[in-house]
Write a protein that holds these residues in place. Structure first.
Motif, PDB file in Angstrom:
ATOM      1  N   GLU A 106       2.036   2.557  13.115  1.00 14.69           N
ATOM      2  CA  GLU A 106       3.176   1.973  12.385  1.00 14.69           C
ATOM      3  C   GLU A 106       4.030   3.041  11.708  1.00 14.69           C
ATOM      4  O   GLU A 106       5.230   2.847  11.518  1.00 14.69           O
ATOM      5  CB  GLU A 106       2.679   0.962  11.350  1.00 14.69           C
ATOM      6  CG  GLU A 106       2.083  -0.293  11.947  1.00 14.69           C
ATOM      7  CD  GLU A 106       0.622  -0.165  12.345  1.00 14.69           C
ATOM      8  OE1 GLU A 106       0.080  -1.125  12.915  1.00 14.69           O
ATOM      9  OE2 GLU A 106       0.017   0.908  12.095  1.00 14.69           O
ATOM     10  N   ASP A 134      -4.326   0.729   6.537  1.00 16.49           N
ATOM     11  CA  ASP A 134      -3.305  -0.318   6.470  1.00 16.49           C
ATOM     12  C   ASP A 134      -2.064   0.068   5.671  1.00 16.49           C
ATOM     13  O   ASP A 134      -1.163  -0.745   5.513  1.00 16.49           O
ATOM     14  CB  ASP A 134      -3.882  -1.634   5.929  1.00 16.49           C
ATOM     15  CG  ASP A 134      -4.915  -2.234   6.856  1.00 16.49           C
ATOM     16  OD1 ASP A 134      -4.786  -2.042   8.083  1.00 16.49           O
ATOM     17  OD2 ASP A 134      -5.837  -2.889   6.361  1.00 16.49           O
ATOM     18  N   LYS A 137       1.112  -0.086   7.942  1.00 15.15           N
ATOM     19  CA  LYS A 137       1.350  -1.471   8.346  1.00 15.15           C
ATOM     20  C   LYS A 137       2.022  -2.224   7.196  1.00 15.15           C
ATOM     21  O   LYS A 137       2.995  -2.943   7.381  1.00 15.15           O
ATOM     22  CB  LYS A 137       0.028  -2.153   8.707  1.00 15.15           C
ATOM     23  CG  LYS A 137       0.195  -3.533   9.306  1.00 15.15           C
ATOM     24  CD  LYS A 137      -1.146  -4.145   9.643  1.00 15.15           C
ATOM     25  CE  LYS A 137      -1.788  -3.406  10.776  1.00 15.15           C
ATOM     26  NZ  LYS A 137      -3.004  -4.013  11.305  1.00 15.15           N
ATOM     27  N   GLU A 138       1.519  -2.019   5.976  1.00 16.89           N
ATOM     28  CA  GLU A 138       2.098  -2.664   4.795  1.00 16.89           C
ATOM     29  C   GLU A 138       3.492  -2.137   4.501  1.00 16.89           C
ATOM     30  O   GLU A 138       4.391  -2.904   4.137  1.00 16.89           O
ATOM     31  CB  GLU A 138       1.172  -2.470   3.593  1.00 16.89           C
ATOM     32  CG  GLU A 138      -0.132  -3.231   3.714  1.00 16.89           C
ATOM     33  CD  GLU A 138      -1.176  -2.834   2.674  1.00 16.89           C
ATOM     34  OE1 GLU A 138      -0.852  -2.025   1.769  1.00 16.89           O
ATOM     35  OE2 GLU A 138      -2.311  -3.323   2.781  1.00 16.89           O
ATOM     36  N   ILE A 141       5.952  -3.728   7.011  1.00 19.43           N
ATOM     37  CA  ILE A 141       6.239  -5.113   6.623  1.00 19.43           C
ATOM     38  C   ILE A 141       7.154  -5.146   5.405  1.00 19.43           C
ATOM     39  O   ILE A 141       8.138  -5.905   5.372  1.00 19.43           O
ATOM     40  CB  ILE A 141       4.918  -5.883   6.349  1.00 19.43           C
ATOM     41  CG1 ILE A 141       4.143  -6.062   7.651  1.00 19.43           C
ATOM     42  CG2 ILE A 141       5.202  -7.227   5.701  1.00 19.43           C
ATOM     43  CD1 ILE A 141       2.714  -6.542   7.446  1.00 19.43           C
ATOM     44  N   ASP A 154       3.452  -8.644  12.047  1.00 18.11           N
ATOM     45  CA  ASP A 154       3.341  -7.417  11.253  1.00 18.11           C
ATOM     46  C   ASP A 154       4.467  -6.425  11.522  1.00 18.11           C
ATOM     47  O   ASP A 154       4.326  -5.237  11.276  1.00 18.11           O
ATOM     48  CB  ASP A 154       1.989  -6.726  11.481  1.00 18.11           C
ATOM     49  CG  ASP A 154       0.818  -7.523  10.951  1.00 18.11           C
ATOM     50  OD1 ASP A 154       1.032  -8.358  10.050  1.00 18.11           O
ATOM     51  OD2 ASP A 154      -0.311  -7.313  11.432  1.00 18.11           O
TER      52      ASP A 154
END
Length: 194
Positions: A106, A134, A137-138, A141, A154
């Motif tokens: 990501e 993560d 990824k966060e 988003i 996502d």
């Protein structure tokens, strides 16, 4: 000439991002590429096992071999070099290119704020490099939500659009792992132009 590429990845995110990058770089080097995803589920361990099984089957059968193999797995805080050693292969007579986002795939989608702005109408800052599960990824988003868009997968569903808008050379300067993958893939594609 159309080249056959066998690909292995950890999950849907790898399939979307790596697939988009391979298609784009093939187009830019005037190479016609057919992507054959052999595995894109169940994480790093499954990638290694699927690659092992694939090579064993090919070698036992004597082919037909693809022209190129691309193996994608996140570094996951183990480091780019360690992950590369874990998946490097010498028992197959075709080039094996590794795509090892460090630490996670990501992050590559957040490297070019101008590409992000082109897709979402709002740019983002290239994230720093930290090892935190993560985290990227966060961040992806959060940046998409800040652009008043609601991601359903996502944010990975926008990978193709971001990659197409990306200034790849600029993004390569911001990330060693992307630089390594793109450089190796471009070099491999140049061999097929001859």
């Amino acid at each position: 000439m159309r080249i056959e590429i066998a690909l292995f990845g950890e999950d849907y995110a790898h399939r979307q991002v790596i697939g988009a990058l391979v298609h784009r770089l093939a187009r830019e080097t005037d190479v016609k590429a057919h992507l054959d995803w052999k595995s894109a589920v169940q994480g790093h361990g499954r990638v290694v096992q699927a690659l092992e099984d694939f090579i064993k089957d090919l070698n036992n059968q004597g082919g037909p071999y693809p022209h190129l193999v691309v193996v994608a797995t996140d570094a996951n805080c183990h480091g780019l070099n360690q992950r590369t050693r874990e998946i490097q292969r010498t028992d197959i007579p075709v080039p094996v290119i590794t795509a090892i986002p460090d630490p996670h795939i990501e992050r590559w989608l957040l490297l070019d704020g101008a590409a992000f702005r082109s897709v979402f109408g709002r740019g983002c800052n290239a994230p720093d490099l930290k090892c935190d599960r993560d985290r990227y990824k966060e961040l992806l988003i959060r940046e998409i939500l800040a652009a008043s868009v609601t991601p359903t997968l996502d944010g990975i569903e926008f990978a193709e659009d971001i990659v197409q808008a990306m200034d790849i050379d600029r993004a390569m300067q911001a990330d060693l792992s992307l630089n390594r993958f793109v450089s190796e893939l471009r070099n491999a594609f140049r061999q097929f132009q001859l």
